[in-house]
Scaffold this motif. Structure first.
Motif, short mmCIF file in Angstrom:
data_model
loop_
_atom_site.label_atom_id
_atom_site.label_comp_id
_atom_site.label_asym_id
_atom_site.label_seq_id
_atom_site.Cartn_x
_atom_site.Cartn_y
_atom_site.Cartn_z
N GLY A 504 0.80 -1.21 0.00
CA GLY A 504 0.00 0.00 0.00
C GLY A 504 0.83 1.26 0.00
N GLY A 505 2.13 1.14 0.28
CA GLY A 505 2.99 2.30 0.27
C GLY A 505 3.29 2.77 -1.15
N HIS A 506 4.03 3.85 -1.25
CA HIS A 506 4.38 4.42 -2.56
C HIS A 506 5.74 3.90 -3.01
CE1 HIS A 506 4.93 7.13 -5.86
NE2 HIS A 506 5.97 7.72 -5.28
N THR A 507 5.77 3.27 -4.16
CA THR A 507 7.01 2.71 -4.69
C THR A 507 7.78 3.78 -5.44
OG1 THR A 507 6.03 0.51 -4.91
CG2 THR A 507 8.00 0.96 -6.21
N LEU A 508 9.07 3.93 -5.08
CA LEU A 508 9.94 4.86 -5.78
C LEU A 508 10.62 4.17 -6.97
CD1 LEU A 508 10.13 7.77 -4.73
CD2 LEU A 508 9.52 6.17 -2.91
N PHE A 509 11.11 2.97 -6.75
CA PHE A 509 11.59 2.15 -7.86
C PHE A 509 11.60 0.70 -7.41
CE2 PHE A 509 15.67 2.90 -5.70
CZ PHE A 509 16.28 1.65 -5.75
N GLU A 510 11.59 -0.20 -8.37
CA GLU A 510 11.56 -1.62 -8.08
C GLU A 510 12.15 -2.39 -9.24
OE1 GLU A 510 8.41 -5.00 -6.40
OE2 GLU A 510 7.65 -3.08 -7.17
N ASP A 511 13.00 -3.39 -8.92
CA ASP A 511 13.49 -4.30 -9.94
C ASP A 511 13.39 -5.72 -9.40
OD1 ASP A 511 15.66 -4.70 -8.22
OD2 ASP A 511 17.04 -3.46 -9.39
N THR A 513 15.43 -7.41 -7.80
CA THR A 513 16.18 -7.68 -6.57
C THR A 513 15.75 -6.85 -5.37
OG1 THR A 513 17.90 -6.02 -7.03
CG2 THR A 513 18.21 -8.25 -7.95
N LEU A 514 15.11 -5.71 -5.60
CA LEU A 514 14.83 -4.81 -4.49
C LEU A 514 13.66 -3.89 -4.81
CD1 LEU A 514 17.32 -3.03 -2.18
CD2 LEU A 514 15.74 -1.58 -3.46
N ARG A 515 12.88 -3.59 -3.79
CA ARG A 515 11.84 -2.56 -3.90
C ARG A 515 12.16 -1.42 -2.94
NH1 ARG A 515 6.02 -2.02 -1.33
NH2 ARG A 515 5.13 -0.42 -2.68
N ALA A 516 12.20 -0.21 -3.44
CA ALA A 516 12.38 0.99 -2.62
C ALA A 516 11.05 1.70 -2.53
CB ALA A 516 13.45 1.90 -3.22
N TRP A 517 10.52 1.86 -1.33
CA TRP A 517 9.17 2.39 -1.16
C TRP A 517 9.09 3.17 0.15
CZ3 TRP A 517 5.94 0.51 2.85
CH2 TRP A 517 6.46 -0.57 3.56
N THR A 518 8.02 3.91 0.29
CA THR A 518 7.83 4.68 1.52
C THR A 518 6.38 4.57 1.97
OG1 THR A 518 8.00 6.87 2.57
CG2 THR A 518 7.41 6.82 0.23
N ASP A 520 5.17 6.71 4.27
CA ASP A 520 4.73 8.00 4.79
C ASP A 520 5.38 9.21 4.13
OD1 ASP A 520 7.31 7.79 5.72
OD2 ASP A 520 6.77 7.75 7.84
N GLY A 521 6.28 9.01 3.18
CA GLY A 521 6.95 10.12 2.52
C GLY A 521 8.14 10.66 3.29
N GLU A 522 8.41 10.15 4.50
CA GLU A 522 9.51 10.66 5.31
C GLU A 522 10.72 9.74 5.31
OE1 GLU A 522 8.65 12.45 9.17
OE2 GLU A 522 6.52 12.08 8.79
N VAL A 523 10.47 8.44 5.39
CA VAL A 523 11.54 7.45 5.48
C VAL A 523 11.42 6.49 4.30
CG1 VAL A 523 12.47 5.52 6.83
CG2 VAL A 523 11.72 7.62 7.99
N LEU A 524 12.56 6.19 3.68
CA LEU A 524 12.58 5.24 2.57
C LEU A 524 12.84 3.84 3.12
CD1 LEU A 524 12.49 5.09 -0.58
CD2 LEU A 524 15.00 5.13 -0.51
N VAL A 525 12.11 2.87 2.61
CA VAL A 525 12.27 1.47 3.02
C VAL A 525 12.83 0.69 1.83
CG1 VAL A 525 11.12 -0.61 3.86
CG2 VAL A 525 10.36 1.65 4.65
N ALA A 526 13.88 -0.07 2.08
CA ALA A 526 14.47 -0.93 1.04
C ALA A 526 14.20 -2.38 1.41
CB ALA A 526 15.97 -0.67 0.93
#
Length: 827
Positions: A504-511, A513-518, A520-526
């Motif tokens: 449900g979070g917002h994905t910044l990029f994904e391939d 091997t890894l998904r980078a998402w947030t 809440d817009g404050e902290v990035l999760v890898a």
């Protein structure tokens, strides 16, 4: 009573195996606890296995034997026995000393200082009621009294309590072993205050790390009701099919998406006497009028025979199975003796069980072979049973599926599997068997199965909630504040994901091997997506990109795996082709990139937080130690294990050990680096793995400042909160500093100790070669003692040692053995 009511101190009444382990788990999560049992004096029991029937007068059964002279020796003995239990009840064995011991005769006044009292004595209603009468005057006016029982009526137990205590009384059913089993069933009575149940649910989830299911006050509650009925049905169907114990266990274990121990090995672990007691609870509290499956609740003859022989399972060394030397024997009911085991199911059924759910069930239902008919019958009986009993034993289908996942290690609950396979089609197949007399009960499936909201939705779990047969509607999850901390809760098939959670979070990029998402817009999760979260070169590049993004646009970076494990390290399968194609230079370049990535995590311009759960081994361990902060689930298993494949840690792990030794020496009056280096070297050279977050902290892979959480579903929430707090406090990366190493003198001392181990036959020559190289790195190599070096210098030594071993034939054998079998090769 407020939902904010704190449970500061707990008393556990009853120092049997279960009570002592509950006390141990309370210590694991830093809750002060007092463990009570009978007083031990002359003429009274002195062992933890002695009868546990305290009465108001303190009288005891005949046959009590002399005590040790220590009044609380029974509880003390139980605490001492914790060290002998496997799996270990304590996250750190030395924490046993934190359990305070007491006895009912001298120490009941201590109950006044406890906010929660958990009674865990023998499963006898008269024993428990006698104890309640004795302790009631000492229970504080605000305290909760809970009975740990696997199936006795909570309401009946509470009838003897004073009116002032009845509204603070309920049932809590811990599953054994309490540290590891996630399920906790919470059972109220008509008198129990709703706030009491909410308080305990919050405490069990947040503090104890449990998954809570609220059960109705019916015999054996939910998990044991469904699980025991399923076990009995399995025995019945196995006898019909003429299958042996080992074949049944092969079919009903991992292949069926259940606990690896299958059916009969699980009974051996639980204890045949314990299972017999749970069966008797069904027999004594139900009848053919109240339960149409009652005829299937008879104690199996083979179980009764083994109990008669005293063969109670693992605790007595024999049950359905027993070990004879290196051989495992199984009990043959026809011969009345043990015979060789190890038979496996026909692999055609193994292939069937790998098919998609709908195809799998159709194939099994149409099967003409004994094993296929058996499997279909087991699943059909489970679907039939939960559908008929849903209305009586649980608020919703969610509670049954979660109970079976958490209490019986099923990958899917019975309703989930039914729904995935096609609700109405499976329902028709089940009903056809009922009509034909092939089922264990002639009771038809309820009307709601075939028509109405469930049929229209295609199952019991929907985005709106799970089906309640009692309320005839879908009911959502409870909305207690504690659940707001679970950003990505464990979902059942068909449930809607959290809008704040992973998908449900917002994905910044994904391939791949890894998904980078947030969220809440404050902290990035890898989130690594590779198998077992291995760190391949591509995954490393993606993580580096995520770090770039975090430094540019976010207030922190959290590395979170989503599910177990955190990471089992570098991708060996990717490394070997690189070695073959480009030789040691190519591998050295790959390693250098990994080391630089981990240094970037340490010196990043935003706080980096590792959210650790499950295994964090090798490169996974190296990744987390280089983060600015670690938030670890209690069940985290952390260590540098490269020696198992004949290598040395090559991603900065040995550099970390050397730096931490210097930092620890700086805070001590003892400046001998070797003293501070020894433990870290030993951990790496022996591939020691912390078997809990607490033990991993003792090994130095977690720091005292790191956070340990009990509930894995809260891990992401807490890690994000830590990143935000660090940012709010004005986070700045640490300065790069040189640090002193032990040099050639420390290296010589360690090498001399290794020579003694090799020459004494304790380690092989290759073990010696690997450990000597580790010693060379952590001591800084051939330099003067006290020489100050940089992290990059030691990482260069790591790569050289790694490359030297990568070309060794014995290392090749270890790597190939690990890839082939998952087990270390000793050579």
């Amino acid at each position: 009573m407020s939902n904010r009511f704190p449970i500061r101190k707990v008393a556990v009444l009853g120092a049997g195996v279960m009570g002592a382990q509950i006390a141990a788990h309370l210590v694991n999560v830093q809750v002060p606890v007092i463990l009570f049992d009978l007083k031990s004096v002359e003429g009274r029991p002195s062992g933890a296995d002695a009868p546990t029937r305290p009465t108001a007068s303190g009288s005891l059964p005949a046959g009590a034997h002399p005590g040790s002279g220590r009044p609380s020796a029974i509880a003390e003995r139980a605490v001492a026995n914790l060290a002998k239990l496997k799996p270990a009840p304590l996250g750190l064995a030395s924490d046993a000393e934190l359990i305070e011991t007491a006895n009912y005769d001298d120490d009941l006044k201590k109950l006044k200082g406890c906010d929660l009292i958990i009674e865990a004595i023998a499963e006898r209603m008269d024993f428990k009621r006698d104890l309640y009468a004795k302790i009631a005057p000492q229970v504080a006016k605000h305290a909760i009294l809970a009975t740990n029982t696997s199936g006795l009526s909570i309401h009946a137990l509470g009838e003897v309590l004073p009116e002032a205590l009845k509204h603070r009384f309920c049932g809590v059913h811990f599953f054994n072993p309490p540290r590891y089993m996630r399920l906790l069933e919470l059972i109220g009575t008509p008198d129990t205050d709703a706030a009491v149940l909410d308080t305990l649910e919050d405490f069990a989830i947040r503090t104890l790390g449990k998954g809570v299911v609220r059960a109705q006050d019916t015999p054996n509650f939910i998990a044991n009701r469904v699980g025991t009925a399923g076990m009995l049905a399995t025995v019945i169907e196995a006898e019909k099919a003429g299958l042996t114990l080992d074949v049944v266990d092969d079919l009903t274990g991992k292949r069926l998406g259940r606990a690896p121990s299958g059916t009969f090995r699980t009974i051996d672990v639980v204890g045949l006497d314990t299972v017999g007691h749970v069966i008797r609870t069904l027999q004594d509290n139900l009848n053919a009028d109240t339960d149409s499956f009652y005829a299937s609740y008879g104690t199996p003859a083979v179980l009764a025979k083994l109990i008669e022989l005293g063969n109670l399972g693992q605790k007595t060394g024999a049950g359905f199975y027993k070990k004879a030397g290196r051989d495992i024997l199984r009990f043959d009911a026809r011969r009345g003796d043990y015979v060789p085991s190890g038979a496996k199911a026909n692999e055609v059924y193994g292939r069937m069980l790998k098919r998609p759910a709908a195809e799998r069930l159709k194939l099994l239902q149409a099967s003409t072979g004994a094993e296929g008919r058996f499997l279909w019958a087991v699943l059909r009986n489970a679907f039939h049973y939960v559908a008929v009993h849903l209305k009586d034993i649980a608020e919703s289908a969610r509670d049954i599926d979660q109970a079976m996942r958490w209490g019986f290690a099923m990958q899917q609950g019975p309703f989930e599997l039914w729904q995935e396979a096609g609700w109405l089609e499976v329902a028709r197949l089940v009903q056809a068997d009922i009509d034909a007399g092939r089922a264990l009960s002639s009771e038809p499936l309820p009307d709601w199965v075939f028509s109405g909201p469930v049929a229209e939705a295609g199952g019991v779990h929907t985005a709106q909630g799970s089906w309640s047969a009692a309320k005839q509607r879908f009911v959502p999850r409870r909305e207690l504040p504690v659940y707001q901390r679970q950003l990505v809760p464990e979902l059942l098939l068909g449930e809607a994901p959290s809008t704040a959670g992973e998908r449900g979070g917002h994905t910044l990029f994904e391939d791949a091997t890894l998904r980078a998402w947030t969220p809440d817009g404050e902290v990035l999760v890898a989130t690594l997506k590779t198998k077992m979260r291995v760190i391949s070169p591509q995954a490393g590049e993606a993580l580096s990109r995520a770090l770039d993004l975090a430094e540019a646009e976010f207030n922190g970076l959290v590395i979170w795996p989503g599910s177990d494990p955190f990471s089992v390290g570098a991708d060996l399968e990717a490394m070997l082709p690189g070695y073959v194609a480009g030789g040691a230079d190519l591998v050295d370049a790959m390693q250098q990139e990994l080391q630089q990535l981990f240094l970037r995590l340490r010196y990043a311009q935003v706080p980096t937080v590792a959210a650790v759960r499950g295994m964090a081994l090798g490169g996974g361990c190296e990744m987390l130690v280089h983060c600015a902060k670690r938030v670890a689930a209690l069940e985290s298993y952390i260590g540098l294990v490269e020696v198992g494949v004949g290598l040395v840690p090559g991603g900065g792990g040995l550099t970390y050990i050397a730096r931490r030794a210097f930092e620890n020496a700086q805070t001590s009056t003892d400046k001998d680096l070797l003293h501070f280096l020894s433990e870290g070297f030993t951990a790496a050279a022996m591939a020691k793995v912390g078997t809990s977050a607490l033990e991993s902290r003792a090994l130095g892979y977690l720091l005292p400042s790191d956070t340990i959480v009990a509930n894995v579903d809260e891990l992401l929430y807490v890690a994000i909160a830590e990143a935000k707090a660090m940012h709010a406090a004005g986070w700045r990366a640490p300065h790069k500093r040189l640090f002193a190493v032990g040099g050639r003198d420390a290296q010589a001392t360690i090498t001399g100790q290794l020579v003694n181990l090799r020459d004494g036959g304790f380690i092989s020559q290759h073990d010696f070669d690997v450990a000597r190289l580790i010693a060379g790195v952590v001591t800084g190599g051939d330099v003067d003692p006290g020489t100050r070096v940089s992290e990059e210098y030691l990482m260069t030594l790591e790569r050289r040692a790694f490359g030297q071993l990568l070309g060794h034939p014995k290392t090749h054998a270890r790597i190939m053995g690990m890839l082939a079998t998952g087990k270390p090769v000793r050579n």
